[in-house]
Design an enzyme around this catalytic site. Structure first.
Site, short mmCIF file in Angstrom:
data_model
loop_
_atom_site.label_atom_id
_atom_site.label_comp_id
_atom_site.label_asym_id
_atom_site.label_seq_id
_atom_site.Cartn_x
_atom_site.Cartn_y
_atom_site.Cartn_z
CE LYS A 186 -2.33 -1.63 3.67
NZ LYS A 186 -3.25 -1.93 4.85
CB THR A 189 -5.99 8.67 8.29
OG1 THR A 189 -4.71 8.83 9.13
CG2 THR A 189 -5.60 9.48 6.93
N GLY A 214 -7.84 3.43 10.34
CA GLY A 214 -7.99 2.20 10.29
C GLY A 214 -8.51 2.44 8.55
CB THR A 215 -6.47 3.51 5.62
OG1 THR A 215 -5.59 3.99 6.42
CG2 THR A 215 -6.97 4.81 5.41
N GLY A 216 -6.69 0.81 6.38
CA GLY A 216 -5.48 -0.23 6.38
C GLY A 216 -7.34 -1.93 6.52
CB CYS A 217 -9.00 -2.22 9.31
SG CYS A 217 -8.17 -1.81 10.62
N1 PLP Z 1 -6.22 -0.80 16.57
C1 PLP Z 1 -6.46 -2.25 16.08
C2 PLP Z 1 -7.50 -3.02 16.62
C3 PLP Z 1 -6.32 -2.88 14.84
O1 PLP Z 1 -6.23 -3.67 13.97
C4 PLP Z 1 -4.87 -1.10 14.46
C5 PLP Z 1 -4.33 -1.39 13.39
O2 PLP Z 1 -5.25 -2.37 12.05
C6 PLP Z 1 -4.80 -0.45 15.47
C7 PLP Z 1 -5.60 -0.89 16.06
C8 PLP Z 1 -4.37 0.49 14.48
O3 PLP Z 1 -4.37 1.92 14.93
P1 PLP Z 1 -3.79 3.13 13.56
O4 PLP Z 1 -3.31 2.82 12.33
O5 PLP Z 1 -5.23 4.40 13.58
O6 PLP Z 1 -2.78 3.34 15.02
#
Ligand code: PLP
Length: 271
Positions: A181, A213, A215-218
């Protein structure tokens, strides 16, 4: 009369619990439902977090983790699996066992290692287990730039020519395909590079300037799993998911949560 021919696609998300609602199983569920499938959710860990980052992480016990999966899978058929935060090696062992025994299809792994605020979301000694034993079971892995550098032991800044080299390096780690990504680079476009046996393909959307931003990856990985569950090809699944993320980022300024400290720098939910 029940229609056994047609069923609503199901996507199982195996991920962490975010009380702030912007990452992990919450954003996965919202995404899967928004795209017309049904979300099944198995929790790996409880986190404590807000717009400033993650303050605590507690993995669930291997016993209840295994029971969540077995109880669900003995009953419901699954069309795709999104895997996010895995917490530790014991939980990864259980995931590997279950993926194999139930022959689960369309496995998309977002190899979550650290939160932006620096909290470990996967224990260090579990990284090797994930790479060596879980990657080879995956239809797709979706690392960001930081995760890719950690997995490869490199220090690239993600310029386009490096992305292809990195993507090819990650592909050698054993997954069927890699989507590297481009969200964390400084380029004007957010360009994601897909590397699979047939070659390299890039997917690009304009970068959206926003604080929303978290949770973008999720969101992206669960959207891809959802499209795969609906029997789309991998390329179409990625293309549609990236467009969905772009639309949600553009619309994210409509989401107004009230905070106690409006002047602090925040990473806010997308939707
Ligand atoms: N919390 C959980 C349960 C996640 O799965 C993730 C990222 O995948 C995060 C936090 C991290 O989020 P951030 O990228 O906003 O730090």
């Amino acid at each position: 009369m029940r229609d056994f021919e047609h069923h609503t696609p199901t996507v199982l998300t195996i991920a962490g619990f975010d009380p702030y609602g912007g990452a992990g199983i919450q954003i996965d569920s919202k995404t899967i439902h928004a795209l017309g499938a049904y979300a099944l959710t198995v929790t790996t860990a409880i986190t404590a977090q807000n717009s400033q980052g993650v303050t605590a992480v507690e993995a669930v016990s291997p016993e209840i983790f295994k029971l969540q999966l077995e109880t669900l899978l003995q009953d419901v058929k699954v069309d795709a699996v999104k895997i996010g935060m895995l917490a530790n090696a014991s939980l990864i062992d259980i995931v590997i066992d279950v993926l194999k025994r139930y022959a689960l299809p369309n496995i998309v792994l977002d190899p979550v290692l650290l939160s932006t605020s620096g909290k470990a979301l996967l224990e260090k000694d579990a990284i090797e287990v994930m790479v060596q034993r879980l990657f080879p079971l995956c239809r797709l892995i979706t690392p960001n730039l930081d995760e890719s550098n950690m997995l490869l032991g490199t220090n690239y800044d993600g310029q386009m020519n490096q992305s292809v080299v990195m993507g090819k390096g990650l592909f050698k780690l054993g997954a069927d395909a890699v989507l590297l990504k481009g969200g964390h680079t400084s380029e004007a476009e957010a360009i994601d590079c897909l590397v699979e046996p047939s070659g390299v393909a890039c997917f690009s959307t304009p970068r959206v300037e926003t604080t929303h931003t978290h949770g973008t990856g999720c969101l992206l990985s669960s959207a891809i799993a959802t499209h795969l569950a609906k029997k789309l090809t991998l390329k179409s699944s990625i293309d549609l998911s990236k467009k969905f993320l772009y639309e949600k980022l553009q619309a994210s300024s409509d989401l107004h949560l009230q905070y106690h400290h409006q002047d602090m720098c925040k990473k806010e939910p997308i939707f």
